[in-house]
Write a protein that holds these residues in place. Structure first.
Motif, PDB file in Angstrom:
ATOM      1  N   MET A   1       0.591  -1.244  -0.172  1.00 60.53           N
ATOM      2  CA  MET A   1       0.056  -0.183   0.166  1.00 60.53           C
ATOM      3  C   MET A   1       1.165   1.304  -0.012  1.00 60.53           C
ATOM      4  SD  MET A   1      -3.018   0.745   2.863  1.00 60.53           S
ATOM      5  CE  MET A   1      -3.683  -0.542   1.900  1.00 60.53           C
ATOM      6  N   THR A   2       0.044   1.889  -1.201  1.00 61.82           N
ATOM      7  CA  THR A   2       1.628   3.807  -0.368  1.00 61.82           C
ATOM      8  C   THR A   2       1.450   4.491   0.507  1.00 61.82           C
ATOM      9  OG1 THR A   2      -0.092   5.037  -2.711  1.00 61.82           O
ATOM     10  CG2 THR A   2       2.074   2.875  -2.882  1.00 61.82           C
ATOM     11  N   HIS A   3       1.597   5.264   0.649  1.00 59.25           N
ATOM     12  CA  HIS A   3       1.310   6.991   1.752  1.00 59.25           C
ATOM     13  C   HIS A   3       1.677   7.250   0.864  1.00 59.25           C
ATOM     14  CE1 HIS A   3       0.533   3.389   4.104  1.00 59.25           C
ATOM     15  NE2 HIS A   3       1.985   2.126   4.075  1.00 59.25           N
ATOM     16  N   GLY A   4       2.340   8.157  -0.436  1.00 59.16           N
ATOM     17  CA  GLY A   4       2.298   9.312  -0.497  1.00 59.16           C
ATOM     18  C   GLY A   4       0.997   9.868  -0.789  1.00 59.16           C
ATOM     19  N   LYS A   5       0.891  11.214  -1.421  1.00 52.21           N
ATOM     20  CA  LYS A   5      -0.403  12.067  -0.389  1.00 52.21           C
ATOM     21  C   LYS A   5      -0.692  12.000  -1.882  1.00 52.21           C
ATOM     22  CE  LYS A   5      -1.601  11.233   3.500  1.00 52.21           C
ATOM     23  NZ  LYS A   5      -2.478  10.605   3.615  1.00 52.21           N
ATOM     24  N   PRO A   6      -1.320  12.610  -3.050  1.00 52.54           N
ATOM     25  CA  PRO A   6      -3.427  13.170  -2.085  1.00 52.54           C
ATOM     26  C   PRO A   6      -3.480  11.724  -1.989  1.00 52.54           C
ATOM     27  CG  PRO A   6      -3.313  13.436  -4.799  1.00 52.54           C
ATOM     28  CD  PRO A   6      -1.513  13.063  -4.081  1.00 52.54           C
ATOM     29  N   PHE A   7      -2.980  10.378  -1.894  1.00 51.27           N
ATOM     30  CA  PHE A   7      -4.054   9.440  -1.553  1.00 51.27           C
ATOM     31  C   PHE A   7      -4.127   9.138   0.154  1.00 51.27           C
ATOM     32  CE2 PHE A   7      -1.123   7.039  -4.924  1.00 51.27           C
ATOM     33  CZ  PHE A   7      -1.853   7.396  -5.464  1.00 51.27           C
ATOM     34  N   THR A   8      -5.507   8.799   0.517  1.00 48.82           N
ATOM     35  CA  THR A   8      -5.876   8.686   2.088  1.00 48.82           C
ATOM     36  C   THR A   8      -6.403   7.411   2.414  1.00 48.82           C
ATOM     37  OG1 THR A   8      -7.415  11.281   1.600  1.00 48.82           O
ATOM     38  CG2 THR A   8      -7.741   8.846   3.598  1.00 48.82           C
ATOM     39  N   THR A   9      -5.479   6.852   3.278  1.00 45.06           N
ATOM     40  CA  THR A   9      -5.803   5.967   4.236  1.00 45.06           C
ATOM     41  C   THR A   9      -6.927   5.400   5.474  1.00 45.06           C
ATOM     42  OG1 THR A   9      -3.843   5.322   3.316  1.00 45.06           O
ATOM     43  CG2 THR A   9      -5.204   3.178   5.272  1.00 45.06           C
ATOM     44  N   LEU A  10      -7.951   4.890   5.355  1.00 44.91           N
ATOM     45  CA  LEU A  10      -8.853   4.595   5.987  1.00 44.91           C
ATOM     46  C   LEU A  10      -8.752   3.181   6.764  1.00 44.91           C
ATOM     47  CD1 LEU A  10     -12.001   6.056   4.093  1.00 44.91           C
ATOM     48  CD2 LEU A  10     -10.467   7.129   5.714  1.00 44.91           C
ATOM     49  N   PHE A  11      -9.362   3.563   7.698  1.00 46.65           N
ATOM     50  CA  PHE A  11      -9.137   2.103   9.139  1.00 46.65           C
ATOM     51  C   PHE A  11     -10.920   1.749   9.094  1.00 46.65           C
ATOM     52  CE2 PHE A  11     -10.880  -0.196  12.598  1.00 46.65           C
ATOM     53  CZ  PHE A  11     -10.451  -1.416  12.381  1.00 46.65           C
ATOM     54  N   LEU A  12     -11.508   0.842   8.160  1.00 51.85           N
ATOM     55  CA  LEU A  12     -13.291   0.591   9.094  1.00 51.85           C
ATOM     56  C   LEU A  12     -12.921  -0.609   9.466  1.00 51.85           C
ATOM     57  CD1 LEU A  12     -13.791   1.272   4.826  1.00 51.85           C
ATOM     58  CD2 LEU A  12     -15.020   2.661   7.097  1.00 51.85           C
ATOM     59  N   GLY A  13     -13.950  -0.673  10.840  1.00 49.61           N
ATOM     60  CA  GLY A  13     -14.200  -1.688  11.752  1.00 49.61           C
ATOM     61  C   GLY A  13     -15.957  -1.572  11.452  1.00 49.61           C
ATOM     62  N   GLY A  14     -15.446  -2.947  11.035  1.00 49.69           N
ATOM     63  CA  GLY A  14     -17.038  -3.788  11.725  1.00 49.69           C
ATOM     64  C   GLY A  14     -18.019  -4.066  13.226  1.00 49.69           C
ATOM     65  N   ASP A  15     -19.051  -4.130  13.562  1.00 44.17           N
ATOM     66  CA  ASP A  15     -19.254  -4.179  14.429  1.00 44.17           C
ATOM     67  C   ASP A  15     -18.605  -3.939  16.128  1.00 44.17           C
ATOM     68  OD1 ASP A  15     -21.356  -3.686  13.121  1.00 44.17           O
ATOM     69  OD2 ASP A  15     -22.504  -5.690  13.124  1.00 44.17           O
ATOM     70  N   LEU A  16     -18.381  -2.590  16.679  1.00 39.36           N
ATOM     71  CA  LEU A  16     -18.134  -3.012  18.175  1.00 39.36           C
ATOM     72  C   LEU A  16     -18.525  -3.016  19.056  1.00 39.36           C
ATOM     73  CD1 LEU A  16     -14.765  -2.394  19.427  1.00 39.36           C
ATOM     74  CD2 LEU A  16     -15.386  -0.385  18.895  1.00 39.36           C
ATOM     75  N   MET A  17     -19.150  -4.380  19.672  1.00 45.79           N
ATOM     76  CA  MET A  17     -20.330  -5.017  20.465  1.00 45.79           C
ATOM     77  C   MET A  17     -18.969  -4.568  22.178  1.00 45.79           C
ATOM     78  SD  MET A  17     -21.812  -7.096  17.877  1.00 45.79           S
ATOM     79  CE  MET A  17     -23.374  -7.097  18.616  1.00 45.79           C
ATOM     80  N   CYS A  18     -19.062  -3.650  23.209  1.00 49.24           N
ATOM     81  CA  CYS A  18     -18.259  -3.488  23.969  1.00 49.24           C
ATOM     82  C   CYS A  18     -18.850  -3.630  25.834  1.00 49.24           C
ATOM     83  CB  CYS A  18     -17.291  -2.241  23.940  1.00 49.24           C
ATOM     84  SG  CYS A  18     -17.650  -0.889  23.142  1.00 49.24           S
ATOM     85  N   ALA A  19     -19.940  -4.117  25.205  1.00 48.98           N
ATOM     86  CA  ALA A  19     -20.841  -4.655  26.597  1.00 48.98           C
ATOM     87  C   ALA A  19     -20.534  -5.481  27.143  1.00 48.98           C
ATOM     88  CB  ALA A  19     -22.162  -4.809  25.955  1.00 48.98           C
ATOM     89  N   ARG A  20     -21.217  -5.936  27.696  1.00 49.15           N
ATOM     90  CA  ARG A  20     -21.215  -7.094  28.710  1.00 49.15           C
ATOM     91  C   ARG A  20     -20.329  -7.777  29.233  1.00 49.15           C
ATOM     92  NH1 ARG A  20     -25.618 -11.033  24.805  1.00 49.15           N
ATOM     93  NH2 ARG A  20     -24.024 -11.175  24.294  1.00 49.15           N
ATOM     94  N   GLY A  21     -19.557  -8.904  28.951  1.00 50.71           N
ATOM     95  CA  GLY A  21     -18.532 -10.160  29.049  1.00 50.71           C
ATOM     96  C   GLY A  21     -16.956  -8.928  28.821  1.00 50.71           C
ATOM     97  N   ILE A  22     -16.870  -7.588  27.536  1.00 53.01           N
ATOM     98  CA  ILE A  22     -15.517  -6.758  27.284  1.00 53.01           C
ATOM     99  C   ILE A  22     -15.725  -5.972  28.095  1.00 53.01           C
ATOM    100  CG2 ILE A  22     -15.391  -5.250  25.774  1.00 53.01           C
ATOM    101  CD1 ILE A  22     -15.323  -8.288  24.747  1.00 53.01           C
ATOM    102  N   ASP A  23     -17.365  -5.653  28.685  1.00 51.93           N
ATOM    103  CA  ASP A  23     -17.076  -4.060  30.333  1.00 51.93           C
ATOM    104  C   ASP A  23     -16.553  -4.856  31.416  1.00 51.93           C
ATOM    105  OD1 ASP A  23     -18.031  -1.807  30.072  1.00 51.93           O
ATOM    106  OD2 ASP A  23     -19.644  -2.526  32.046  1.00 51.93           O
ATOM    107  N   GLN A  24     -16.824  -5.852  31.483  1.00 47.08           N
ATOM    108  CA  GLN A  24     -16.340  -6.690  32.906  1.00 47.08           C
ATOM    109  C   GLN A  24     -15.436  -6.745  32.643  1.00 47.08           C
ATOM    110  OE1 GLN A  24     -18.906  -7.555  35.239  1.00 47.08           O
ATOM    111  NE2 GLN A  24     -19.512  -5.944  34.166  1.00 47.08           N
TER     112      GLN A  24
END
Length: 374
Positions: A1-24
């Motif tokens: 993956m190149t990193h020179g501009k004008p390119f933009t790199t986005l991280f896209l994540g799915g469902d972040l479900m940080c309740a119940r067991g994660i919260d505990q």
């Protein structure tokens, strides 16, 4: 993956479900009482995960749950990090009569900060699990931590407004919507006088024109537009024709550059349409389902970190995918048979849209399509 501009790199994540067991397991566990038919204590989800993969220390630090993802963020240094936050962040409210109610203690919001998350989509079927009080706490908590958000608000104007994110040499507009078939009831929709989420009644031309008007009102020359959408059920690889048509319409007629789809608990197909990326279903980024049996054929424990590189016009230049596996309530690298399952599944599902994947030197995958740039 190149990193020179004008390119933009986005991280896209799915469902972040940080309740119940994660919260505990986090430093400030919230009230563990649950209102589910079978499970009454959030700590039971921790015990189920431990039975499957071994002991989990408690408390863990905020970096623990992100595991190998943090190494990828440090290595790739995306310009923006975008996720679907499918959890109310509150100590208040009443559990809505829906069977499963997610919430995380607001004191655990550093979980998002340690990963450098820039913006959260909030239009989903768990944000109002604890009513309007829970929604308002979520909004105020994210604001207090400098975390931008889209897809929910104190009224319809706020819920449908984009988050405006700075990029080198420009802006990114991030919109978020949810559909009824993802489990969002009509009374959760924000209106002129009621807090709620940005909800679409359907995937009709009328809904498409509604989004197009919002984008036209907000967009300036040079802006890039990402639309995040929570749609469809929890399980199943099939992509309904109406989703395909709607996704294409968002690109053709509404000016969307990238569609960030989610709701299913497993990965789904990827399409590149007229040089624009469509993620039909990103799967779960983090959840506490590790010890739960059922739906094994879909491998909800396996996922992907999505790193998309866009040019100055919002067209896709490259998409790199890092395979992950949830173990001991932490995001780990998928290896061996798990990695192969992800590669085979991506090849099959993306192949239906004329795309494929090839292995990379970093043990990940790169998307290939007919007009892949050299």
């Amino acid at each position: 993956m190149t990193h020179g501009k004008p390119f933009t790199t986005l991280f896209l994540g799915g469902d972040l479900m940080c309740a119940r067991g994660i919260d505990q397991i986090l430093p400030y566990p919230g009230d563990p009482r649950l209102h589910e038919a079978c499970v009454k204590h959030a700590g039971d989800y921790v015990q189920l995960a431990e039975r499957r993969n071994g002991p989990i220390p408690r408390p863990v630090d905020f970096a623990y749950a992100w595991g190998a993802a943090l190494d990828e963020f440090r290595r790739r240094r995306p310009d923006l990090r975008l996720v679907n936050l499918e959890t109310a962040v509150t100590r208040r409210g009443r559990p809505q009569p829906k069977g499963i109610n997610y919430r995380m203690n607001p004191a655990n919001l550093p979980l998002l900060e340690v990963a450098g998350i820039d913006c959260c989509a909030l239009a989903n079927n768990h944000l109002l699990d604890w009513g309007e009080a829970g929604l308002l706490d979520t909004l105020s908590g994210l604001d207090a931590h400098g975390l931008q958000h889209a897809g929910a608000g104190i009224d319809e104007a706020g819920a449908t407004a984009p988050a405006v994110l700075s990029l080198p040499g420009g802006r990114l507009l991030f919109f978020a919507f949810a559909t009824e078939d993802s489990g969002v009831p009509a009374h959760w929709a924000a209106d002129r006088l009621r807090p709620g989420v940005a909800r679409l009644d359907d995937l009709s031309p009328r809904s498409l024109e509604r989004i197009a008007r919002l984008i036209r009102a907000a967009k300036r020359p040079g802006d890039r537009v990402v639309l995040s959408i929570h749609w469809g059920g929890n399980w199943g690889f099939a992509i309904p024709r109406e989703q395909v048509d709607f996704a294409h319409g968002l690109i053709d007629r509404a000016g969307v550059d990238l569609l960030h789809g989610h709701s299913a608990h497993h990965i789904k197909a990827i399409e590149v349409y007229r040089q624009h990326l469509i993620l039909y279903g990103c799967g779960d980024l983090l959840d506490d389902y590790e010890g739960i049996d059922g739906y094994r054929a879909y491998r909800g424990d396996l996922g992907l970190l999505y790193f998309a590189e866009l040019d100055g016009a919002g067209r896709l230049v490259a998409l790199e995918l890092q395979p992950t596996c949830q173990r001991r309530l932490s995001i780990q690298r998928a290896e061996g048979a798990d990695r192969q399952w992800l590669q085979d599944t991506l090849s099959r599902e993306c192949g239906r849209f004329g795309c494929g994947v090839r292995p990379t030197s970093e043990n990940g995958f790169a998307l290939v399509w007919a007009d892949t740039p050299c």
